[in-house]
Write an enzyme that holds these catalytic residues in place. Structure first.
Site, PDB file in Angstrom:
ATOM      1  N   SER A 143       0.844  -1.092  -0.007  1.00 12.40           N
ATOM      2  CA  SER A 143      -0.104   0.023  -0.049  1.00 12.40           C
ATOM      3  C   SER A 143       0.945   1.235   0.126  1.00 12.40           C
ATOM      4  CB  SER A 143      -0.811   0.064   1.333  1.00 12.40           C
ATOM      5  OG  SER A 143      -1.555   1.384   1.324  1.00 12.40           O
ATOM      6  N   TYR A 157      -2.489  -1.826  10.382  1.00 12.80           N
ATOM      7  CA  TYR A 157      -2.496  -2.176   9.026  1.00 12.80           C
ATOM      8  C   TYR A 157      -1.293  -1.545   8.303  1.00 12.80           C
ATOM      9  CZ  TYR A 157      -4.179  -1.436   4.209  1.00 12.80           C
ATOM     10  OH  TYR A 157      -4.418  -1.569   2.756  1.00 12.80           O
TER      11      TYR A 157
HETATM   12  P1  NAD Z   1     -11.776  -5.859  -0.549  1.00 15.54           P
HETATM   13  O1  NAD Z   1     -12.167  -6.048   0.777  1.00 15.54           O
HETATM   14  O2  NAD Z   1     -12.445  -5.384  -1.726  1.00 15.54           O
HETATM   15  O3  NAD Z   1     -10.889  -7.330  -1.025  1.00 15.54           O
HETATM   16  C1  NAD Z   1     -10.272  -7.914   0.050  1.00 15.54           C
HETATM   17  C2  NAD Z   1     -10.601  -9.648  -0.171  1.00 15.54           C
HETATM   18  O4  NAD Z   1      -9.658 -10.313   0.655  1.00 15.54           O
HETATM   19  C3  NAD Z   1     -12.087  -9.872  -0.073  1.00 15.54           C
HETATM   20  O5  NAD Z   1     -12.712 -10.822  -0.707  1.00 15.54           O
HETATM   21  C4  NAD Z   1     -12.037 -10.760   1.523  1.00 15.54           C
HETATM   22  O6  NAD Z   1     -12.957 -11.830   1.592  1.00 15.54           O
HETATM   23  C5  NAD Z   1     -10.759 -11.338   1.132  1.00 15.54           C
HETATM   24  N1  NAD Z   1      -9.964 -11.893   2.373  1.00 15.54           N
HETATM   25  C6  NAD Z   1      -9.996 -11.079   3.612  1.00 15.54           C
HETATM   26  N2  NAD Z   1      -9.379 -11.923   4.627  1.00 15.54           N
HETATM   27  C7  NAD Z   1      -9.006 -13.065   3.736  1.00 15.54           C
HETATM   28  C8  NAD Z   1      -8.437 -14.125   4.462  1.00 15.54           C
HETATM   29  N3  NAD Z   1      -8.037 -14.260   5.734  1.00 15.54           N
HETATM   30  N4  NAD Z   1      -7.936 -15.315   3.331  1.00 15.54           N
HETATM   31  C9  NAD Z   1      -8.690 -15.107   2.254  1.00 15.54           C
HETATM   32  N5  NAD Z   1      -9.351 -14.122   1.740  1.00 15.54           N
HETATM   33  C10 NAD Z   1      -9.404 -13.042   2.659  1.00 15.54           C
HETATM   34  O7  NAD Z   1     -10.373  -5.059  -0.525  1.00 15.54           O
HETATM   35  P2  NAD Z   1      -9.464  -4.498  -1.845  1.00 15.54           P
HETATM   36  O8  NAD Z   1      -9.298  -2.985  -1.804  1.00 15.54           O
HETATM   37  O9  NAD Z   1      -9.458  -5.132  -3.051  1.00 15.54           O
HETATM   38  O10 NAD Z   1      -8.003  -4.885  -1.087  1.00 15.54           O
HETATM   39  C11 NAD Z   1      -7.074  -5.687  -1.763  1.00 15.54           C
HETATM   40  C12 NAD Z   1      -5.818  -5.696  -1.218  1.00 15.54           C
HETATM   41  O11 NAD Z   1      -5.469  -4.312  -1.574  1.00 15.54           O
HETATM   42  C13 NAD Z   1      -5.732  -5.624   0.294  1.00 15.54           C
HETATM   43  O12 NAD Z   1      -4.484  -6.227   0.674  1.00 15.54           O
HETATM   44  C14 NAD Z   1      -5.756  -4.154   0.756  1.00 15.54           C
HETATM   45  O13 NAD Z   1      -4.723  -4.029   1.816  1.00 15.54           O
HETATM   46  C15 NAD Z   1      -4.836  -3.579  -0.224  1.00 15.54           C
HETATM   47  N6  NAD Z   1      -4.990  -2.269  -0.412  1.00 15.54           N
HETATM   48  C16 NAD Z   1      -6.532  -1.559  -0.797  1.00 15.54           C
HETATM   49  C17 NAD Z   1      -6.451  -0.231  -0.984  1.00 15.54           C
HETATM   50  C18 NAD Z   1      -7.732   0.416  -0.960  1.00 15.54           C
HETATM   51  O14 NAD Z   1      -7.948   1.492  -0.998  1.00 15.54           O
HETATM   52  N7  NAD Z   1      -8.790  -0.213  -0.898  1.00 15.54           N
HETATM   53  C19 NAD Z   1      -5.290   0.643  -0.714  1.00 15.54           C
HETATM   54  C20 NAD Z   1      -4.042   0.048  -0.612  1.00 15.54           C
HETATM   55  C21 NAD Z   1      -3.949  -1.331  -0.591  1.00 15.54           C
END
Ligand code: NAD
Length: 257
Positions: A143, A157
């Site tokens: 991130s 986080y």
């Molecule tokens: P999201 O919540 O839409 O998707 C995350 C997915 O991970 C979900 O489907 C959830 O069921 C799954 N998940 C959670 N815990 C789990 C586990 N223990 N085992 C298997 N699956 C699991 O979120 P996103 O925004 O698509 O996030 C994806 C990645 O991107 C994450 O690592 C998040 O930290 C990172 N990220 C997101 C953002 C943002 O602004 N959304 C910014 C930077 C980084």
């Protein structure tokens, strides 16, 4: 097609970045193992891919479980005959994650277990499989907070994502000569459920956007395009990188009015 004949495992594939990446990788010719805790949404992604003529399987996986991660990699090899791309993307942002004083040990441990240990376990079982397939690409979702401190605190986080970035650099160094590239995708703030739930008031959203030169939240599909580049041969000289796809947030000191 940019991923023709490649086998990809994607964690967190039921939603957001993982879902968009699954759809895109399959469109580009990859055979995709979609892994997530959320079975209903994961199966829906698989259906969408199959209806479009792509190849995908879904598996219920908890990335914090060694047993699940081992089985996930075995399943990809058995079902699709190898592994060339591993996208360790699953992650959580706990609503109770705050500053050091307010964050409970339980929230801290749970966040690290999924966001950091989950990536470690994916690599632990994925690297031997990539080696067996003659090399490949690992993409770990970190991130922008791996680089910058946020005034809207989320200490567990942030710590987890900083660690994902350092783990990525070291694995990239260790495995480069085996043809295994390891990069960290560093998204900026995105318009996904995960972040919108955390920034749950307009004030919090605006506070974050003030720092983004492009002046908007990113889309999960824009992260999928970056993951596609890192997964494909087009990035053959890229390893150990923190690939910032963040609307400019890590470049800016002051943003335009
Ligand atoms: P999201 O919540 O839409 O998707 C995350 C997915 O991970 C979900 O489907 C959830 O069921 C799954 N998940 C959670 N815990 C789990 C586990 N223990 N085992 C298997 N699956 C699991 O979120 P996103 O925004 O698509 O996030 C994806 C990645 O991107 C994450 O690592 C998040 O930290 C990172 N990220 C997101 C953002 C943002 O602004 N959304 C910014 C930077 C980084």
């Amino acid at each position: 097609m940019r991923l023709q004949d490649k086998v990809a495992v994607i964690t967190g594939a039921a939603s957001g970045i993982g879902k968009e990446t699954g759809l895109l990788f399959a469109k580009e010719g990859a055979r995709v193992l979609l892994a997530d805790l959320n079975e209903a949404d994961g199966l829906a992604v698989r259906r969408t891919i199959q209806q479009a003529g792509g190849q995908a399987e879904f598996m219920r996986v908890d990335v914090a479980s060694a047993k699940d991660c081992k089985a996930m990699i075995q399943r990809a090899e058995q079902r699709f005959g190898g592994l060339q791309v591993l996208f360790n993307n699953a992650g959580i942002m706990d609503a109770e994650d705050g500053d050091a004083e307010s964050t409970s040990e339980e929230v801290f441990d749970r966040t690290l277990k999924i966001n950091l240990k989950g990536v470690f376990l994916g690599c632990k079982y994925g690297i031997p499989a990539l080696r067996r397939s003659g090399g490949g690409s690992i993409i770990n979702t970190a991130s922008f907070v791996a680089h910058l401190g946020a005034a809207t605190p989320q200490i567990a986080y942030t710590a987890s994502k900083g660690a994902v970035l350092s783990l990525t650099r070291e694995l990239a160094t260790l495995h480069a000569r085996e043809g295994i590239r390891v990069n960290a995708l560093c998204p900026g703030p995105l318009q996904t459920e995960l972040l919108m739930k955390f920034l749950d008031t307009d004030e919090k959203k605006q506070r974050r956007l003030v720092h983004v030169p492009l002046g908007r939240f990113g889309q999960a599909s824009e992260m999928a395009q970056a993951a596609l580049y890192l997964a494909s041969e087009e990035s053959s000289y890229v390893t150990g990188a923190a690939f910032n796809v963040d609307g400019g947030i890590t470049a800016a000191y002051v943003t335009p009015e």
